[in-house]
Design a protein around this motif. Structure first.
Motif, PDB file in Angstrom:
ATOM      1  N   PHE A 326       0.395  -0.921  -0.194  1.00 55.07           N
ATOM      2  CA  PHE A 326      -0.092   0.178   0.080  1.00 55.07           C
ATOM      3  C   PHE A 326       1.016   1.750   0.328  1.00 55.07           C
ATOM      4  CE2 PHE A 326      -2.277  -3.719   2.483  1.00 55.07           C
ATOM      5  CZ  PHE A 326      -4.329  -3.387   1.816  1.00 55.07           C
ATOM      6  N   TRP A 328       1.400   4.914   1.449  1.00 58.45           N
ATOM      7  CA  TRP A 328       0.785   5.586   2.960  1.00 58.45           C
ATOM      8  C   TRP A 328       0.771   7.142   2.844  1.00 58.45           C
ATOM      9  CZ3 TRP A 328       0.670   3.698   8.132  1.00 58.45           C
ATOM     10  CH2 TRP A 328       0.365   4.349   8.895  1.00 58.45           C
ATOM     11  N   ARG A 346      -2.592   0.857  12.322  1.00 58.12           N
ATOM     12  CA  ARG A 346      -1.960   0.892  10.742  1.00 58.12           C
ATOM     13  C   ARG A 346      -1.520  -0.407   9.476  1.00 58.12           C
ATOM     14  NH1 ARG A 346      -5.377   3.607  11.885  1.00 58.12           N
ATOM     15  NH2 ARG A 346      -6.798   1.849  12.385  1.00 58.12           N
ATOM     16  N   ASP A 349      -3.350  -3.428   9.923  1.00 66.30           N
ATOM     17  CA  ASP A 349      -3.913  -3.498   9.494  1.00 66.30           C
ATOM     18  C   ASP A 349      -3.269  -3.631   7.767  1.00 66.30           C
ATOM     19  OD1 ASP A 349      -6.441  -2.582   9.798  1.00 66.30           O
ATOM     20  OD2 ASP A 349      -5.829  -0.612  10.086  1.00 66.30           O
ATOM     21  N   ALA A 350      -2.125  -3.375   7.881  1.00 67.55           N
ATOM     22  CA  ALA A 350      -1.856  -3.859   6.069  1.00 67.55           C
ATOM     23  C   ALA A 350      -0.717  -5.433   6.250  1.00 67.55           C
ATOM     24  CB  ALA A 350      -0.003  -2.893   6.455  1.00 67.55           C
ATOM     25  N   ALA A 355       0.330  -7.625   3.135  1.00 58.93           N
ATOM     26  CA  ALA A 355       1.188  -7.179   2.584  1.00 58.93           C
ATOM     27  C   ALA A 355       2.691  -7.304   2.873  1.00 58.93           C
ATOM     28  CB  ALA A 355       0.669  -5.709   2.746  1.00 58.93           C
ATOM     29  N   LEU A 358       5.550  -0.734   2.295  1.00 57.76           N
ATOM     30  CA  LEU A 358       4.271   0.491   1.745  1.00 57.76           C
ATOM     31  C   LEU A 358       5.260   0.966   1.650  1.00 57.76           C
ATOM     32  CD1 LEU A 358       3.426   0.237   6.168  1.00 57.76           C
ATOM     33  CD2 LEU A 358       2.191  -0.107   4.138  1.00 57.76           C
ATOM     34  N   GLN A 606      -4.925   3.789  -1.675  1.00 61.38           N
ATOM     35  CA  GLN A 606      -3.881   3.785  -0.593  1.00 61.38           C
ATOM     36  C   GLN A 606      -4.143   2.997   0.164  1.00 61.38           C
ATOM     37  OE1 GLN A 606      -5.943   7.587  -0.871  1.00 61.38           O
ATOM     38  NE2 GLN A 606      -6.210   7.808   1.035  1.00 61.38           N
ATOM     39  N   LEU A 607      -3.277   3.242   1.742  1.00 61.11           N
ATOM     40  CA  LEU A 607      -3.401   2.302   2.842  1.00 61.11           C
ATOM     41  C   LEU A 607      -5.319   2.593   3.867  1.00 61.11           C
ATOM     42  CD1 LEU A 607      -3.234   0.253   5.194  1.00 61.11           C
ATOM     43  CD2 LEU A 607      -1.994   0.660   6.638  1.00 61.11           C
ATOM     44  N   ASN A 608      -4.382   3.962   4.270  1.00 62.41           N
ATOM     45  CA  ASN A 608      -4.727   5.164   5.130  1.00 62.41           C
ATOM     46  C   ASN A 608      -5.289   6.468   4.588  1.00 62.41           C
ATOM     47  OD1 ASN A 608      -2.781   6.134   4.764  1.00 62.41           O
ATOM     48  ND2 ASN A 608      -2.412   6.781   6.531  1.00 62.41           N
ATOM     49  N   ARG A 625     -12.389  -0.760   8.464  1.00 59.61           N
ATOM     50  CA  ARG A 625     -11.620  -1.346   7.482  1.00 59.61           C
ATOM     51  C   ARG A 625     -13.086  -1.090   6.441  1.00 59.61           C
ATOM     52  NH1 ARG A 625      -8.714  -6.432  10.109  1.00 59.61           N
ATOM     53  NH2 ARG A 625      -6.568  -5.093  10.827  1.00 59.61           N
ATOM     54  N   TRP A 629     -10.674  -3.532   2.567  1.00 55.84           N
ATOM     55  CA  TRP A 629      -9.708  -4.156   2.824  1.00 55.84           C
ATOM     56  C   TRP A 629      -9.646  -5.912   1.937  1.00 55.84           C
ATOM     57  CZ3 TRP A 629      -9.063  -7.841   6.576  1.00 55.84           C
ATOM     58  CH2 TRP A 629      -7.989  -7.725   7.548  1.00 55.84           C
TER      59      TRP A 629
END
Length: 824
Positions: A326, A328, A346, A349-350, A355, A358, A606-608, A625, A629
């Protein structure tokens, strides 16, 4: 020994120069208590003087804050007397003047650097930090320069997304954004410590190398100093003569294969202590120390010419690694508010989304030491952009010097982290030069190329010679070739979202994709906690304000149109857009991975999120999420089965990104939506590590009798089911499922939810946040054949409400959703 004392204040915030449109009622109540680290916006918010800019349209009430000048004041306490006493400021945002007892001691113009101010004594001192408006450098340009370099962020070394982005608000900050402390020391201190650690494989096996370079600052009475470095049981030292301020030494450490640091999914992440000590050789006194946690690994990027162009692949410890991860962005518009626990959440989460990389995006920050330390521990590779994004940057001499200093400080700070895999020159600036009309607009003016091809690579080569530097994202490897060339280097793929729909991903055979994505709204609770429109509609004022992409709502609708009619109901609209985001990411990732090893990287944008917004994130700003996700988690599984179009029909592609070979069998069936088997094919496979195998499907599978009433499903040893449909949702003859939902409260407040369907049901999802603000379901986007069941776990709800949550799942609220809800 050097001592560090936090500069506690109390600090106060004052206005220095008020913008013409400043809120007089706010100014009349200044000064107010200030928090350090902090920023003006959050100090005013804490004092109750402004409304939360994250809510509704309150952002529009705050522009005057960024256009005003501010002053932070404090009295610093007396400290233990020493030969030198320094005020150390780890981060000033951004145009700052520092005064000590009324005397100017420092001027700054770079958010990304730290600063040191020698104090006259260890006595108490009055300190003021005066912050000019970050808009000043842009406002001072003449009209011609402003047209040529039209991004305010390009004229100041500051987080670019402060000035607004297509997922973020315009909250132009000023403040003391990182800690302030007082350091007292005598004889000498470690002014710079460079620790570079790598592993080399030879005929006798692996060996670890720790190379340490230091720069010393001495007082006038300094003695000879001895530098000591310890790595585990290995100790080396070197004497630094009194006239010298630099020293280097190397320590070789015997290591075995089990001592190597690997990206997550490829092996373990053992870490080791490196102790750097500075001693007074005359007295034996310890003067300073700098300790690091390091890992032994080699990281290279393989670029090999082949029939398809040129590869771009990470190779760690001699083994190719498929990069899945992802992008960040700053996790909050006010970065000082991001805690260790926030970062941990976070990164969890990844990690749980499978994943292993990053990318820290160039329009944001060089992240905190804690961020990289957690990446080390969890095994993430870090792709680190330098702080340039989406703008031509003038090449003034002062800025060239600032960028060199900024780059050196951050390379020195981060180079010891085993997670750090690549330094990248910029985000999309080569693309801007190629595609966005910069050549015509700028003429012969310098636009930033010198930073990416000279300044930054020179700093990396000098400071961290084992590190890999790449001039941009996207970038093809040379300015002579189009920056977004699919056959080489790294690419950004945005044609799908911006113009053509996500089916266009099938046309791309990219070698490494460092940005691609699809937008969707945040979780329902996140949206409704931030936007209080009545009625709440897709086009209501607050919802549109929390959509920052150009024509974002139109693009959401256009991207949905091939598959579903756009729902008029807000709850259905929200579900449809979330589902379409998940579908788009699944589609793209499975396609890219099916090209393995031609393609060796997929980094989702993107992740966040940094605030509550419609965006490309898979985790929203409240940490919830999105369905996307769960889609990425499945698509990033180390072993993936996917059914893809291939010349003449369809094929099942087995993708193995794990470290060991994968063999087994699969059964691919063409089914009616009622579960009847219409055709079947058995497949055996043997896939090597980081590779794929493609097996053509026969025409009796690839050609349906009734596209609206049939599907393909593959049951595969060692992987999740693969699905494929012969037409879009709108045309599928979705049966109306009768869902039998049974709930069971569990000890501790969790709720078990068992769902059984009498018919085929696609993308079953439980929106637990509608039941309780803290509630989250363990899975989403579950597809069931007739008679099948799934058991989900709802966790995080208030334990006292377990029974109510269980009842609500079975109620009439739009909590349990599936794709068929949106058709007919």
């Amino acid at each position: 020994m050097l001592t560090r004392t936090a500069a506690p204040g109390p600090w106060t915030l004052h206005v220095e120069t008020a913008a013409a449109d400043a809120d007089g009622a706010v100014l009349a109540q200044l000064p107010v208590p200030a928090t350090v680290p902090g920023t003006v916006h959050t100090d005013l918010l804490a004092a109750g003087l402004i409304e939360d800019p994250y809510l509704d349209r309150n952002e529009l009430l705050t522009p005057w804050i960024g256009r005003s000048g501010w002053r932070y004041q404090a009295t610093l306490p007396a400290t233990t007397p020493a030969e030198r006493t320094d005020l150390v400021l780890d981060g000033l945002d951004t145009l700052a003047t520092v005064l000590v007892d009324g005397v100017e001691r420092l001027r700054t113009r770079n958010m990304f650097r730290s600063y040191r101010v020698p104090l006259d004594s260890a006595d108490a001192a009055d300190v003021a930090v005066v912050l000019d408006s970050p808009w000043g450098p842009f406002d001072a340009l003449d009209d011609e320069a402003r047209r040529a370099f039209d991004s305010p962020s390009a004229h100041i070394r500051k987080m670019a997304c402060n000035f607004g982005w297509d997922w973020g608000p315009t909250l132009v900050t000023a403040g003391i954004w990182r800690p302030v402390r007082i350091e007292s020391w005598s004889v000498a201190r470690l002014a710079e410590t460079r620790v570079e650690v790598h592993a080399e494989q030879g005929a006798a096996g692996w060996r670890g190398l720790v190379e340490v370079g230091v720069e010393l600052e001495r007082t006038a009475t300094a003695h000879d100093a001895e530098l000591v470095v310890r790595v585990g049981g290995a100790t080396r030292s070197v004497v630094v003569p009194a006239a010298e301020t630099s020293a280097r030494l190397a320590v070789e450490v015997p290591i075995g294969h089990d001592d190597l640091w690997w990206p997550r999914g490829s092996g373990a992440q053992p870490l080791h202590d490196v102790e750097v000590r500075l001693l007074d050789r005359v007295t034996g006194e310890a003067l300073d120390a700098d300790d690091r946690r390091v890992g032994f690994r080699s990281v290279e990027v393989s670029r090999e010419a082949d029939a398809d162009g040129e590869s771009f692949a990470f190779v760690v410890n001699g083994r190719p690694v498929a990069a899945l991860g992802f992008n960040w962005i700053p996790d909050d518009c006010f970065p000082h508010r991001v805690t260790h626990d926030d970062v941990a959440a976070r990164l969890r989460d990844a990690a749980e989304a499978n994943a292993n990389i990053l990318r820290v995006w160039g329009g944001g920050l060089y992240e905190s030491d804690d961020f990289y330390a957690q990446c080390d521990e969890l095994g993430f590779l870090v792709w680190q952009d330098f702080a340039f994004a989406c703008a031509p940057y003038p090449e003034h001499e002062w800025m060239l010097e600032e960028v060199a200093a900024e780059a050196r400080e951050n390379v020195v700070r981060l180079m010891s982290h085993p997670s750090l895999a690549i330094w990248n020159g910029n985000n999309e600036n080569w693309l801007g030069w190629d595609d966005w009309g910069w050549k015509e607009r700028l003429g012969d003016r310098p636009w930033g190329e010198r930073y990416y091809l000279e300044v930054l690579p020179q700093v990396v080569a000098e400071v961290s010679p084992h590190a890999f530097y790449w001039p941009g994202s996207p970038y093809s490897g040379t300015p002579e070739v189009y920056s977004n060339d699919r056959s080489r280097g790294v690419v950004h793929l945005w044609d799908g979202w911006n113009e053509q729909g996500y089916q266009v991903f099938l046309e791309d055979r990219a070698r490494f994709v460092s940005e691609f994505g699809w937008q969707g709204p945040p979780a329902w609770r996140t949206l409704t906690d931030a936007v209080h429109d009545d009625p709440l509609r897709p086009d209501s004022e607050g919802v549109l304000h929390h959509q920052k992409a150009v024509d974002g709502s139109l693009k959401l609708s256009r991207g949905l149109a091939p598959y579903f009619d756009e729902p008029p109901d807000m709850a259905d609209w929200h579900w449809a857009m979330q589902l379409n985001q998940a579908r788009a990411l699944t589609f793209a990732i499975e396609h890219f991975r099916s090209l393995r090893p031609l393609n060796m990287g997929s980094i989702v944008w993107q992740l966040n999120d940094c605030w509550p917004v419609a965006s490309w994130a898979v985790v929203d700003s409240a940490g919830r999420r999105r369905p996307a996700w769960f889609a990425v988690r499945a698509a990033f599984a180390p072993r993936l089965a996917t059914i893809q179009p291939r010349a003449g029909g369809l094929a099942i592609v087995l993708v193995n990104d794990a470290g060991e070979a994968w063999s087994g069998s699969a059964t691919v069936r063409r089914l009616g939506l009622d579960g009847r088997v219409l055709a079947e094919q058995a497949v055996t496979f043997d896939v090597g590590s980081v590779a794929s195998e493609t097996v053509a499907l026969g025409p009796d599978l690839a050609q349906p009798g009734d596209p609206a009433a049939e599907l393909l499903v593959a049951e595969v040893d060692g992987a999740a089911r693969a699905w494929r449909y012969f037409t879009v949702d709108r045309d599928l003859a979705y049966p109306r499922p009768r869902l039998d939902v049974v709930t069971k409260p569990l000890p501790g407040g969790d709720v078990e939810v068992a769902v059984t369907s009498d018919t085929f049901v696609r993308d079953l999802t439980l929106h637990a946040d509608r039941l309780d603000a803290g509630a989250a379901a363990s899975d989403a986007l579950v597809t069931l054949l007739p008679g099948e069941s799934v058991t989900l776990r709802v966790s995080g709800a208030d334990p006292a409400r377990a029974e109510a949550v269980a009842a609500a799942v079975r109620g009439e609220a739009p909590v349990v959703r599936h794709a068929g809800d949106l058709v007919g």
